[in-house]
Design a protein around this motif. Structure first.
Motif, PDB file in Angstrom:
ATOM      1  N   ARG A  99     110.727 112.237  75.423  1.00 35.12           N
ATOM      2  CA  ARG A  99     111.812 112.911  74.687  1.00 35.12           C
ATOM      3  C   ARG A  99     111.249 113.888  73.667  1.00 35.12           C
ATOM      4  O   ARG A  99     111.747 115.015  73.520  1.00 35.12           O
ATOM      5  CB  ARG A  99     112.703 111.872  73.998  1.00 35.12           C
ATOM      6  N   ARG A 100     110.201 113.476  72.966  1.00 35.99           N
ATOM      7  CA  ARG A 100     109.588 114.367  71.968  1.00 35.99           C
ATOM      8  C   ARG A 100     108.953 115.580  72.631  1.00 35.99           C
ATOM      9  O   ARG A 100     109.100 116.712  72.155  1.00 35.99           O
ATOM     10  CB  ARG A 100     108.536 113.596  71.173  1.00 35.99           C
ATOM     11  N   LEU A 101     108.265 115.353  73.740  1.00 36.22           N
ATOM     12  CA  LEU A 101     107.622 116.468  74.447  1.00 36.22           C
ATOM     13  C   LEU A 101     108.651 117.466  74.965  1.00 36.22           C
ATOM     14  O   LEU A 101     108.457 118.689  74.868  1.00 36.22           O
ATOM     15  CB  LEU A 101     106.777 115.927  75.602  1.00 36.22           C
TER      16      LEU A 101
ATOM     17  N   MET B 199     106.730 105.319  76.410  1.00 33.59           N
ATOM     18  CA  MET B 199     106.656 106.603  77.079  1.00 33.59           C
ATOM     19  C   MET B 199     107.999 107.329  77.081  1.00 33.59           C
ATOM     20  O   MET B 199     108.056 108.551  77.106  1.00 33.59           O
ATOM     21  CB  MET B 199     106.133 106.425  78.505  1.00 33.59           C
ATOM     22  N   ARG B 200     109.091 106.590  77.041  1.00 36.63           N
ATOM     23  CA  ARG B 200     110.399 107.243  76.988  1.00 36.63           C
ATOM     24  C   ARG B 200     110.542 108.065  75.716  1.00 36.63           C
ATOM     25  O   ARG B 200     111.037 109.195  75.746  1.00 36.63           O
ATOM     26  CB  ARG B 200     111.511 106.199  77.079  1.00 36.63           C
TER      27      ARG B 200
ATOM     28  N   GLN C 184     103.855 105.186  81.955  1.00 37.99           N
ATOM     29  CA  GLN C 184     103.497 104.067  81.088  1.00 37.99           C
ATOM     30  C   GLN C 184     102.642 103.060  81.851  1.00 37.99           C
ATOM     31  O   GLN C 184     101.677 102.511  81.303  1.00 37.99           O
ATOM     32  CB  GLN C 184     104.764 103.393  80.545  1.00 37.99           C
ATOM     33  N   GLN C 185     102.964 102.821  83.114  1.00 42.44           N
ATOM     34  CA  GLN C 185     102.171 101.907  83.923  1.00 42.44           C
ATOM     35  C   GLN C 185     100.738 102.414  84.094  1.00 42.44           C
ATOM     36  O   GLN C 185      99.773 101.655  84.012  1.00 42.44           O
ATOM     37  CB  GLN C 185     102.823 101.703  85.295  1.00 42.44           C
TER      38      GLN C 185
ATOM     39  N   VAL D 125     107.311 117.454  82.848  1.00 45.68           N
ATOM     40  CA  VAL D 125     107.574 116.025  82.806  1.00 45.68           C
ATOM     41  C   VAL D 125     109.083 115.778  82.770  1.00 45.68           C
ATOM     42  O   VAL D 125     109.851 116.592  82.237  1.00 45.68           O
ATOM     43  CB  VAL D 125     106.871 115.386  81.580  1.00 45.68           C
ATOM     44  N   ARG D 126     109.513 114.685  83.364  1.00 47.46           N
ATOM     45  CA  ARG D 126     110.935 114.327  83.423  1.00 47.46           C
ATOM     46  C   ARG D 126     111.133 112.956  82.780  1.00 47.46           C
ATOM     47  O   ARG D 126     110.224 112.115  82.812  1.00 47.46           O
ATOM     48  CB  ARG D 126     111.403 114.249  84.878  1.00 47.46           C
ATOM     49  N   PRO D 127     112.314 112.692  82.234  1.00 48.07           N
ATOM     50  CA  PRO D 127     112.560 111.359  81.656  1.00 48.07           C
ATOM     51  C   PRO D 127     112.295 110.228  82.640  1.00 48.07           C
ATOM     52  O   PRO D 127     111.803 109.168  82.259  1.00 48.07           O
ATOM     53  CB  PRO D 127     114.039 111.421  81.250  1.00 48.07           C
ATOM     54  N   ARG D 128     112.577 110.445  83.919  1.00 44.90           N
ATOM     55  CA  ARG D 128     112.372 109.375  84.889  1.00 44.90           C
ATOM     56  C   ARG D 128     110.892 109.124  85.210  1.00 44.90           C
ATOM     57  O   ARG D 128     110.572 108.179  85.938  1.00 44.90           O
ATOM     58  CB  ARG D 128     113.147 109.646  86.174  1.00 44.90           C
TER      59      ARG D 128
END
Length: 209
Positions: free
Chosen positions: A57-59, A52-53, A26-27, A17-20
């Motif tokens: 970050r936590r993941l 989701m941001r 989330q959608q 997964v990526r931050p972007r």
């Protein structure tokens, strides 16, 4: 497997997964509320954030610490859901648990079993794990079909095991060890070599639900 670059089989790919990814994930979660809510983990005496941001970050922090492998599942380049390898234990256990969700519009395309197979193979071959577990609510017929297809072995009923959708829920536990699949989970499935009744739930456990 390089988690960042991902691995694919046909139209299905899993990658880190990526931050972007936050906006599209989330959608998907908001659009699929009625589809996903019965199976979502909750927190007793608290609330779960849908930011989701923050979640990503936590993941990714857990990934840097070696505690998990958070993947996005894609189908033909479109984000279809998430698959998380979490609770990674090293040392004498070398084990982890797999959890996942897929958007309703992508259901029925073998995205989840393919992704679970790819992730499990990566955990056994690349990440040095020995045992992978999946825990499923008895009511979740779609997830039960995943372990049946892949031949995860039924290991027992766990009473009030995980807080899901606002209460403590019973779960069935399924697992594979590296020795179970010397040819790999994906190859065993594609070659039609999955044991027919590995994921069968004994009548005694079915009667207690």
């Amino acid at each position: 497997m390089d988690a960042a670059s991902g691995v694919r089989h046909g139209p299905v790919e899993i990658r880190l997964v990526r931050p972007r990814d936050a906006r599209v994930l989330q959608q998907e979660l908001l659009t699929n509320r009625s589809w996903l809510q019965p199976w979502e983990a909750t927190v007793p005496y608290g609330s779960v954030s849908f930011d989701m941001r923050v979640s990503i970050r936590r993941l990714l922090q857990q990934h840097r610490e070696g505690a998990g492998y958070p993947f996005v599942m894609e189908y033909d380049g479109q984000v279809a859901g998430q698959l998380n390898v979490w609770g990674v234990s090293r040392g004498s256990l070398c084990s982890a648990t797999i959890g996942y969700w897929v958007s309703e519009r992508f259901a029925g395309r073998n995205i989840t079993p393919t992704s679970v197979a790819l992730a499990t193979d990566a955990c056994f071959v690349e990440y040095g794990l020995h045992r992978m577990e999946i825990c499923i609510r008895p009511e979740n017929a779609a997830s039960l079909r995943v372990v049946q297809k892949l031949g995860f072995r039924y290991e027992g009923l766990r009473r009030r095991y995980i807080h899901i959708d606002g209460d403590w829920r019973d779960h069935y536990a399924f697992a594979l060890t590296k020795e179970d699949v010397p040819q790999g989970v994906l190859a065993r499935w594609l070659n039609g070599q999955v044991p027919a009744r590995a994921a069968d739930i004994p009548p005694a456990d079915r009667l207690t639900i």
